[in-house]
Design a protein around this motif. Structure first.
Motif, PDB file in Angstrom:
ATOM      1  N   GLY A   1       0.821  -1.203   0.000  1.00  0.00           N
ATOM      2  CA  GLY A   1       0.000   0.000   0.000  1.00  0.00           C
ATOM      3  C   GLY A   1       0.856   1.254   0.000  1.00  0.00           C
ATOM      4  O   GLY A   1       2.093   1.198   0.058  1.00  0.00           O
ATOM      5  N   LEU A   2       0.213   2.417  -0.042  1.00  0.00           N
ATOM      6  CA  LEU A   2       0.946   3.681  -0.058  1.00  0.00           C
ATOM      7  C   LEU A   2       1.784   3.842   1.208  1.00  0.00           C
ATOM      8  O   LEU A   2       2.859   4.454   1.186  1.00  0.00           O
ATOM      9  N   GLY A   3       1.317   3.260   2.313  1.00  0.00           N
ATOM     10  CA  GLY A   3       2.067   3.347   3.552  1.00  0.00           C
ATOM     11  C   GLY A   3       3.451   2.731   3.461  1.00  0.00           C
ATOM     12  O   GLY A   3       4.389   3.164   4.142  1.00  0.00           O
ATOM     13  N   ALA A   4       3.605   1.716   2.615  1.00  0.00           N
ATOM     14  CA  ALA A   4       4.904   1.070   2.458  1.00  0.00           C
ATOM     15  C   ALA A   4       5.917   2.038   1.857  1.00  0.00           C
ATOM     16  O   ALA A   4       7.081   2.096   2.283  1.00  0.00           O
ATOM     17  N   GLU A   5       5.497   2.799   0.850  1.00  0.00           N
ATOM     18  CA  GLU A   5       6.389   3.775   0.230  1.00  0.00           C
ATOM     19  C   GLU A   5       6.766   4.877   1.215  1.00  0.00           C
ATOM     20  O   GLU A   5       7.929   5.287   1.299  1.00  0.00           O
ATOM     21  N   ILE A   6       5.776   5.360   1.967  1.00  0.00           N
ATOM     22  CA  ILE A   6       6.055   6.407   2.953  1.00  0.00           C
ATOM     23  C   ILE A   6       7.011   5.893   4.028  1.00  0.00           C
ATOM     24  O   ILE A   6       7.966   6.574   4.415  1.00  0.00           O
ATOM     25  N   ALA A   7       6.780   4.667   4.500  1.00  0.00           N
ATOM     26  CA  ALA A   7       7.644   4.089   5.516  1.00  0.00           C
ATOM     27  C   ALA A   7       9.077   3.970   5.004  1.00  0.00           C
ATOM     28  O   ALA A   7      10.039   4.301   5.720  1.00  0.00           O
ATOM     29  N   ALA A   8       9.238   3.506   3.758  1.00  0.00           N
ATOM     30  CA  ALA A   8      10.580   3.332   3.197  1.00  0.00           C
ATOM     31  C   ALA A   8      11.287   4.669   3.034  1.00  0.00           C
ATOM     32  O   ALA A   8      12.467   4.821   3.405  1.00  0.00           O
ATOM     33  N   ARG A   9      10.584   5.651   2.473  1.00  0.00           N
ATOM     34  CA  ARG A   9      11.213   6.952   2.238  1.00  0.00           C
ATOM     35  C   ARG A   9      11.609   7.640   3.550  1.00  0.00           C
ATOM     36  O   ARG A   9      12.690   8.223   3.658  1.00  0.00           O
ATOM     37  N   ILE A  10      10.730   7.605   4.527  1.00  0.00           N
ATOM     38  CA  ILE A  10      11.028   8.279   5.790  1.00  0.00           C
ATOM     39  C   ILE A  10      12.122   7.542   6.564  1.00  0.00           C
ATOM     40  O   ILE A  10      12.953   8.161   7.235  1.00  0.00           O
ATOM     41  N   THR A  11      12.162   6.227   6.439  1.00  0.00           N
ATOM     42  CA  THR A  11      13.263   5.492   7.055  1.00  0.00           C
ATOM     43  C   THR A  11      14.592   5.899   6.421  1.00  0.00           C
ATOM     44  O   THR A  11      15.602   6.081   7.124  1.00  0.00           O
ATOM     45  N   GLU A  12      14.625   6.075   5.105  1.00  0.00           N
ATOM     46  CA  GLU A  12      15.841   6.529   4.434  1.00  0.00           C
ATOM     47  C   GLU A  12      16.244   7.931   4.892  1.00  0.00           C
ATOM     48  O   GLU A  12      17.417   8.209   5.132  1.00  0.00           O
ATOM     49  N   ARG A  13      15.260   8.800   5.009  1.00  0.00           N
ATOM     50  CA  ARG A  13      15.550  10.202   5.314  1.00  0.00           C
ATOM     51  C   ARG A  13      15.799  10.464   6.797  1.00  0.00           C
ATOM     52  O   ARG A  13      16.516  11.413   7.140  1.00  0.00           O
ATOM     53  N   CYS A  14      15.167   9.679   7.640  1.00  0.00           N
ATOM     54  CA  CYS A  14      15.174   9.983   9.080  1.00  0.00           C
ATOM     55  C   CYS A  14      15.748   8.850   9.925  1.00  0.00           C
ATOM     56  O   CYS A  14      15.416   8.736  11.111  1.00  0.00           O
ATOM     57  N   PHE A  15      16.600   8.020   9.345  1.00  0.00           N
ATOM     58  CA  PHE A  15      17.057   6.817  10.051  1.00  0.00           C
ATOM     59  C   PHE A  15      17.631   7.135  11.429  1.00  0.00           C
ATOM     60  O   PHE A  15      17.323   6.450  12.411  1.00  0.00           O
ATOM     61  N   TYR A  16      18.425   8.175  11.522  1.00  0.00           N
ATOM     62  CA  TYR A  16      19.088   8.483  12.788  1.00  0.00           C
ATOM     63  C   TYR A  16      18.216   9.311  13.727  1.00  0.00           C
ATOM     64  O   TYR A  16      18.638   9.614  14.845  1.00  0.00           O
ATOM     65  N   HIS A  17      17.020   9.658  13.278  1.00  0.00           N
ATOM     66  CA  HIS A  17      16.084  10.382  14.143  1.00  0.00           C
ATOM     67  C   HIS A  17      14.971   9.480  14.675  1.00  0.00           C
ATOM     68  O   HIS A  17      14.269   9.864  15.604  1.00  0.00           O
TER      69      HIS A  17
END
Length: 325
Positions: free
Chosen positions: A269-285
């Motif tokens: 679902g769309l949530g999978a894309e959001i989860a992946a992108r935000i994990t890439e961008r915010c991994f250390y946060h």
């Protein structure tokens, strides 16, 4: 003025018809009947049957005709009566409408808006409660948007029709009768950008992203969570393609946690894309993994069972508990 979600859409369509003689509406029963949900009520009476056109029951024909009209300079707005009926038109949308701009090297555009009532919550029968947003968001060349409030219903409809690109306009059908105050003049004078997400509840402990019919559910969950000691920030995504990742990223960098909620099944679902992108961008946060809340991986169930299928505040609150565990 206090106005329903459906009436706000009607007002947006009316203003578009008034402002541009090239705007035409097409769909099954949208004329004399005013649409199944009465979104186009009185528009044929006021603008005539050459601009508000009752079509045969042929979704592929509706989109194909509208596509041809768009190529000739018109701005068609198509209504797909229910979400599950869009699939006969899927080939026209993804193979023709979405690709014409790229195929012609940018010389031809298709200013076409496809209105789709989507999601569940109204006790409908089979094929009447689908969540097809991921199919369209995955297709390059389409913009995909979904308002959650009467104000956004009006504004986003006007903005979508004015674009040179094809737009899939997803209307959460269980919110058609929601009421809110709408200041049309203020919206027209200072429009919020179509593809910007909106923070509709500020918070500090975790971010909840939702769209369409799930935004109200997320806000309810946030109010309950406040009584349990968790201050949730709720973001209304509004645009599903493109996604305003910057607003989501900024929020997650502050809260350290993210939950994405939608009615569609969780898998792919769309949530999978959001989860992946935000994990890439915010991994250390991130203080915890990004969690997703959605429908089950099943065909949409019969009406008597849909309350078990649709994500409710309890399902979101369970994810909140898990992200703090």
């Amino acid at each position: 003025m206090m106005i329903t979600f459906a009436a706000a859409l009607n007002t947006g369509l009316r203003r578009a018809l008034e402002d541009d003689p090239k705007v035409v509406l097409l769909g099954e029963d949208i004329g004399r009947l005013g649409g199944v949900f009465r979104v186009t009520d009185t528009l044929q009476k006021d603008f005539g049957d050459n601009r508000v056109i009752d079509t045969p029951l042929a979704e592929s024909g509706i989109i194909g005709t509208a596509f041809g009209m768009a190529l000739r300079g018109y701005r068609p707005v198509c209504e797909i009566q229910f979400d599950g009926f869009v699939y006969p038109a899927f080939d026209q949308i993804v193979s023709q409408v979405a690709k014409i701009h790229y195929r012609t090297g940018g010389t031809v555009s298709a200013p076409l808006t496809v209105r789709i009532p989507f999601g569940g919550g109204i006790g409908a029968v089979e094929h009447h409660s689908e969540s097809p947003e991921a199919y369209f968001a995955h297709t390059a060349g389409l913009r995909v948007v979904s308002p959650s409030t009467p104000a956004d219903a009006y504004l986003m409809m006007r903005q979508s029709i004015s674009l040179p690109d094809p737009v899939i306009f997803l209307e959460p059908k269980r919110r058609y009768w929601d009421k809110a105050e709408v200041d049309f003049a203020a919206l027209d004078a200072d429009p919020f950008p179509l593809h910007r997400a909106r923070i509709c509840r500020a918070g500090t402990d975790a971010t909840v992203v939702a769209y369409g019919g799930m935004v109200r559910t997320a806000l309810t969950a946030a109010e309950i969570a406040a009584g349990e000691g968790h201050d949730l920030e709720v973001i209304d995504l509004r645009s599903l393609s493109p996604v305003d990742f910057d607003t989501v990223e900024s929020s997650v960098r502050r809260t350290g946690r993210l939950i994405v909620a939608h009615e569609a099944p969780v898998f792919a679902g769309l949530g999978a894309e959001i989860a992946a992108r935000i994990t890439e961008r915010c991994f250390y946060h991130l203080e915890a993994p990004v969690l997703r809340v959605g429908g089950f991986d099943i065909p949409y169930p019969p009406a008597k069972l849909e309350r078990h299928h649709l994500p409710d505040p309890d399902r979101i609150l369970d994810a909140v508990d898990r992200t703090f565990a």
